[in-house]
Design an enzyme around this catalytic site. Structure first.
Site, PDB file in Angstrom:
ATOM      1  N   ASN A 210       0.849  -1.197   0.000  1.00  0.00           N
ATOM      2  CA  ASN A 210       0.000   0.000   0.000  1.00  0.00           C
ATOM      3  C   ASN A 210       0.879   1.240   0.000  1.00  0.00           C
ATOM      4  O   ASN A 210       2.104   1.143  -0.005  1.00  0.00           O
ATOM      5  CB  ASN A 210      -0.948  -0.024   1.205  1.00  0.00           C
ATOM      6  CG  ASN A 210      -0.173  -0.166   2.498  1.00  0.00           C
ATOM      7  OD1 ASN A 210       0.635   0.686   2.846  1.00  0.00           O
ATOM      8  ND2 ASN A 210      -0.380  -1.270   3.213  1.00  0.00           N
ATOM      9  N   ASP A 279      -4.153  -6.323   5.023  1.00  0.00           N
ATOM     10  CA  ASP A 279      -5.133  -7.203   5.660  1.00  0.00           C
ATOM     11  C   ASP A 279      -5.177  -8.576   5.001  1.00  0.00           C
ATOM     12  O   ASP A 279      -5.592  -9.547   5.622  1.00  0.00           O
ATOM     13  CB  ASP A 279      -6.526  -6.567   5.578  1.00  0.00           C
ATOM     14  CG  ASP A 279      -6.637  -5.375   6.517  1.00  0.00           C
ATOM     15  OD1 ASP A 279      -6.025  -5.436   7.602  1.00  0.00           O
ATOM     16  OD2 ASP A 279      -7.306  -4.391   6.166  1.00  0.00           O
ATOM     17  N   LYS A 289       8.651 -17.115 -10.735  1.00  0.00           N
ATOM     18  CA  LYS A 289       7.911 -15.990 -11.291  1.00  0.00           C
ATOM     19  C   LYS A 289       6.701 -16.511 -12.078  1.00  0.00           C
ATOM     20  O   LYS A 289       6.851 -17.427 -12.907  1.00  0.00           O
ATOM     21  CB  LYS A 289       8.848 -15.198 -12.213  1.00  0.00           C
ATOM     22  CG  LYS A 289       8.232 -13.918 -12.695  1.00  0.00           C
ATOM     23  CD  LYS A 289       9.173 -13.163 -13.608  1.00  0.00           C
ATOM     24  CE  LYS A 289       8.399 -12.097 -14.337  1.00  0.00           C
ATOM     25  NZ  LYS A 289       9.095 -11.648 -15.540  1.00  0.00           N
ATOM     26  N   PHE A 322      -3.949   3.597  14.735  1.00  0.00           N
ATOM     27  CA  PHE A 322      -4.202   4.603  13.708  1.00  0.00           C
ATOM     28  C   PHE A 322      -5.296   4.070  12.793  1.00  0.00           C
ATOM     29  O   PHE A 322      -5.339   2.873  12.521  1.00  0.00           O
ATOM     30  CB  PHE A 322      -2.926   4.869  12.884  1.00  0.00           C
ATOM     31  CG  PHE A 322      -2.087   5.974  13.459  1.00  0.00           C
ATOM     32  CD1 PHE A 322      -1.449   5.806  14.676  1.00  0.00           C
ATOM     33  CD2 PHE A 322      -1.950   7.187  12.792  1.00  0.00           C
ATOM     34  CE1 PHE A 322      -0.689   6.825  15.236  1.00  0.00           C
ATOM     35  CE2 PHE A 322      -1.187   8.213  13.328  1.00  0.00           C
ATOM     36  CZ  PHE A 322      -0.556   8.027  14.550  1.00  0.00           C
ATOM     37  N   LYS A 336     -13.086   0.515  15.746  1.00  0.00           N
ATOM     38  CA  LYS A 336     -11.752  -0.120  15.844  1.00  0.00           C
ATOM     39  C   LYS A 336     -11.189   0.024  17.247  1.00  0.00           C
ATOM     40  O   LYS A 336     -10.579  -0.907  17.783  1.00  0.00           O
ATOM     41  CB  LYS A 336     -10.788   0.497  14.833  1.00  0.00           C
ATOM     42  CG  LYS A 336     -11.034  -0.001  13.420  1.00  0.00           C
ATOM     43  CD  LYS A 336     -10.157   0.687  12.395  1.00  0.00           C
ATOM     44  CE  LYS A 336     -10.708   0.392  11.008  1.00  0.00           C
ATOM     45  NZ  LYS A 336     -10.033   1.118   9.942  1.00  0.00           N
ATOM     46  N   LYS A 340     -10.453  -3.386  19.222  1.00  0.00           N
ATOM     47  CA  LYS A 340      -9.048  -3.751  19.446  1.00  0.00           C
ATOM     48  C   LYS A 340      -8.580  -3.387  20.858  1.00  0.00           C
ATOM     49  O   LYS A 340      -7.396  -3.490  21.145  1.00  0.00           O
ATOM     50  CB  LYS A 340      -8.165  -3.109  18.371  1.00  0.00           C
ATOM     51  CG  LYS A 340      -8.577  -3.518  16.948  1.00  0.00           C
ATOM     52  CD  LYS A 340      -7.579  -3.122  15.876  1.00  0.00           C
ATOM     53  CE  LYS A 340      -8.150  -3.428  14.489  1.00  0.00           C
ATOM     54  NZ  LYS A 340      -7.153  -3.448  13.429  1.00  0.00           N
TER      55      LYS A 340
HETATM   56  N1  CTP Z   1      -3.618  -3.243  12.219  1.00  0.00           N
HETATM   57  C1  CTP Z   1      -2.834  -4.302  12.622  1.00  0.00           C
HETATM   58  N2  CTP Z   1      -2.857  -5.474  11.919  1.00  0.00           N
HETATM   59  C2  CTP Z   1      -3.650  -5.599  10.836  1.00  0.00           C
HETATM   60  C3  CTP Z   1      -4.460  -4.529  10.416  1.00  0.00           C
HETATM   61  C4  CTP Z   1      -4.406  -3.354  11.128  1.00  0.00           C
HETATM   62  O1  CTP Z   1      -2.104  -4.171  13.608  1.00  0.00           O
HETATM   63  N3  CTP Z   1      -3.649  -6.753  10.173  1.00  0.00           N
HETATM   64  C5  CTP Z   1      -3.582  -1.974  12.984  1.00  0.00           C
HETATM   65  C6  CTP Z   1      -2.993  -0.816  12.231  1.00  0.00           C
HETATM   66  O2  CTP Z   1      -1.602  -0.701  12.472  1.00  0.00           O
HETATM   67  C7  CTP Z   1      -3.758   0.374  12.785  1.00  0.00           C
HETATM   68  C8  CTP Z   1      -5.101  -0.203  13.184  1.00  0.00           C
HETATM   69  O3  CTP Z   1      -4.907  -1.622  13.274  1.00  0.00           O
HETATM   70  O4  CTP Z   1      -3.173   0.889  13.969  1.00  0.00           O
HETATM   71  C9  CTP Z   1      -6.203   0.082  12.216  1.00  0.00           C
HETATM   72  O5  CTP Z   1      -5.818  -0.327  10.930  1.00  0.00           O
HETATM   73  P1  CTP Z   1      -6.828  -0.310   9.702  1.00  0.00           P
HETATM   74  O6  CTP Z   1      -6.180  -0.918   8.525  1.00  0.00           O
HETATM   75  O7  CTP Z   1      -7.425   1.050   9.590  1.00  0.00           O
HETATM   76  O8  CTP Z   1      -7.959  -1.235  10.302  1.00  0.00           O
HETATM   77  P2  CTP Z   1      -8.501  -2.645   9.970  1.00  0.00           P
HETATM   78  O9  CTP Z   1      -8.807  -3.258  11.304  1.00  0.00           O
HETATM   79  O10 CTP Z   1      -7.599  -3.406   9.076  1.00  0.00           O
HETATM   80  O11 CTP Z   1      -9.881  -2.301   9.280  1.00  0.00           O
HETATM   81  P3  CTP Z   1     -10.261  -1.963   7.739  1.00  0.00           P
HETATM   82  O12 CTP Z   1      -9.023  -2.201   6.918  1.00  0.00           O
HETATM   83  O13 CTP Z   1     -11.364  -2.900   7.453  1.00  0.00           O
HETATM   84  O14 CTP Z   1     -10.695  -0.529   7.747  1.00  0.00           O
END
Ligand code: CTP
Length: 398
Positions: A210, A279, A289, A322, A336, A340
């Site tokens: 990303n 995710d 490859k 974040f 969240k 969490k």
């Molecule tokens: N985070 C994490 N591990 C993951 C996904 C997210 O530790 N696999 C943490 C990120 O570092 C951030 C927080 O969770 O501090 C929120 O991340 P975000 O990507 O916004 O949330 P998600 O729970 O993945 O939700 P979504 O992508 O569905 O918005």
């Protein structure tokens, strides 16, 4: 206050305000060592400063009366703070680009930001301030940990009205006092920061990732280090230099970040998770490859949610997440925070001007465990880091 300040004066009309700043600092009990550039002497006499400070004023790299040949190193060795007021576009450009052609610029090249702060009180004409070269130099310095006191808007010496006036001496004095007070407020605290993107391999040459640049996390790690914390920085691949003095762990995948973060977790008092963790990852990564074919169907599986796991295991730790969102910012971020088990979530709308991944600045809202929320104005990621650390400190003290 028994603290030593090196005060640089450069050649701008605001040099006279440098004299007022000197007077205020001396009145507060600081030992002030003034260093002037050649151009500064066209605006104000060294005698003004030596009279105010009771000390000689330095302005040449070599050969001044009773001057050591390593004066630039001596000056940068053990001050409690260095401030340049006014800081012209020229000194800012030199500091950003490693140019050392006089005493003050050489002192700025020898600074040790991990040991003491450096404040540059920018002052120049509006057009110069908005010149892309100057803006770039200022943001580069901010990223490296210099504190830039932004100029104010008002009447300028050139007769124009606009941004460019140096911050007032009283404001600089209070910035100096605040900066010094923050220096050790994280002493004895362990802060674990995760930063950057993760990379999930598809085959030996391709990956999912990303846009995260890692800037917010690196700025937080730097700020926590400056404030005396023991800092662990766990980072996905970025183009950034790890801040001096932090314990650095380079990882690539979400699983690697999970493993390292969970191992370090028991050591941490505060965990700040800025990382943009992927995710999903490909269910399997090909050893070779992948070749072009008609159509490619990929199966993606969940990668571990690191923060969720930390929330479950948390004991003494203060957890900060974040949330980068593009819609329903507050609702998503609040859910969240609850899911969490976080203490604070820093929410930003990445579609908003001035916020987001590759930027130097950010606009965020802070949501607290007790239901409170706070909106912060647009600011640099370095400044925001200190604001976030201030809030964490206040919450932990309750
Ligand atoms: N985070 C994490 N591990 C993951 C996904 C997210 O530790 N696999 C943490 C990120 O570092 C951030 C927080 O969770 O501090 C929120 O991340 P975000 O990507 O916004 O949330 P998600 O729970 O993945 O939700 P979504 O992508 O569905 O918005």
């Amino acid at each position: 206050m028994d603290k030593k300040i090196v005060l640089g004066i450069t050649g701008g009309i605001a040099a006279y305000k440098g004299a007022e700043l000197t007077r205020l600092l001396v009145k507060e009990g600081f030992t002030v060592q003034v260093v002037m550039t050649e151009a500064a002497k066209s605006f104000i006499m060294p005698l003004t400063f030596s009279t105010l400070t009771g000390r000689p004023v330095y302005h040449t790299l070599f050969g001044g009366p009773h001057q050591s040949s390593t004066l630039h190193i001596d000056l940068a060795r053990d001050p409690h703070l260095i401030v340049v007021a006014p800081a012209t576009a020229n000194i800012i450009g030199k500091a950003a680009n490693g140019i050392a052609d006089d005493l003050l610029s050489t002192v700025l090249l020898a600074v040790r930001l991990e040991k003491y702060p450096v404040i540059l009180a920018a002052a120049m004409n509006t057009a110069m301030l908005h010149n892309p070269a100057v803006r770039q130099n200022m943001s580069l310095l901010r990223r490296r940990g210099f504190i830039i006191a932004d100029p104010l808007a008002g009447e300028l010496a050139c007769g124009e009205v606009g941004e460019g006036r140096m911050a007032e001496p009283e404001q600089l004095l209070s910035l100096i006092k605040r900066t010094l007070a923050k220096r050790d407020d994280y002493g004895g605290v362990s802060v674990l920061v995760t930063a950057g993107p993760t990379r999930e391999p598809l085959d030996p040459v391709r990956f999912f990732s990303n846009h995260s640049s890692g800037r917010m996390g690196y700025a937080l790690a730097r700020a926590a280090k400056e404030r005396g914390a023991k800092v662990y920085l766990v980072s996905g691949p970025t183009s950034l230099e790890p801040p001096a003095g932090v314990e650095f762990y380079a990882v690539a995948t979400a699983q690697e970040m999970y493993d390292v973060t969970l191992t370090l977790f028991p050591e941490a008092d505060v965990v700040i998770k800025t990382a943009a963790v992927a995710d999903y990852r490909p269910a399997s990564a090909s050893a070779h490859k992948l070749k072009k074919g008609e159509e490619l169907q990929l199966r993606l599986v969940h990668s571990p949610d690191i923060l969720q796991e930390l929330g479950k295991r948390k004991k003494k730790q203060f957890l900060v997440g974040f949330a980068a969102e593009t819609a329903d910012l507050l609702i998503s971020a609040r859910s969240k925070l609850e899911q969490k088990n976080l203490d604070i979530i820093v929410a930003n709308d990445v579609m908003q001007e001035g916020a987001g991944f590759e930027k130097e600045t950010n606009i965020v809202q802070l949501l607290y465990r007790d239901g409170g929320a706070e909106e912060l104005p647009l600011m640099s990621k370095a400044e925001l880091s200190h604001e976030i650390l201030d809030r964490i400190k206040a919450c932990r003290q309750h």
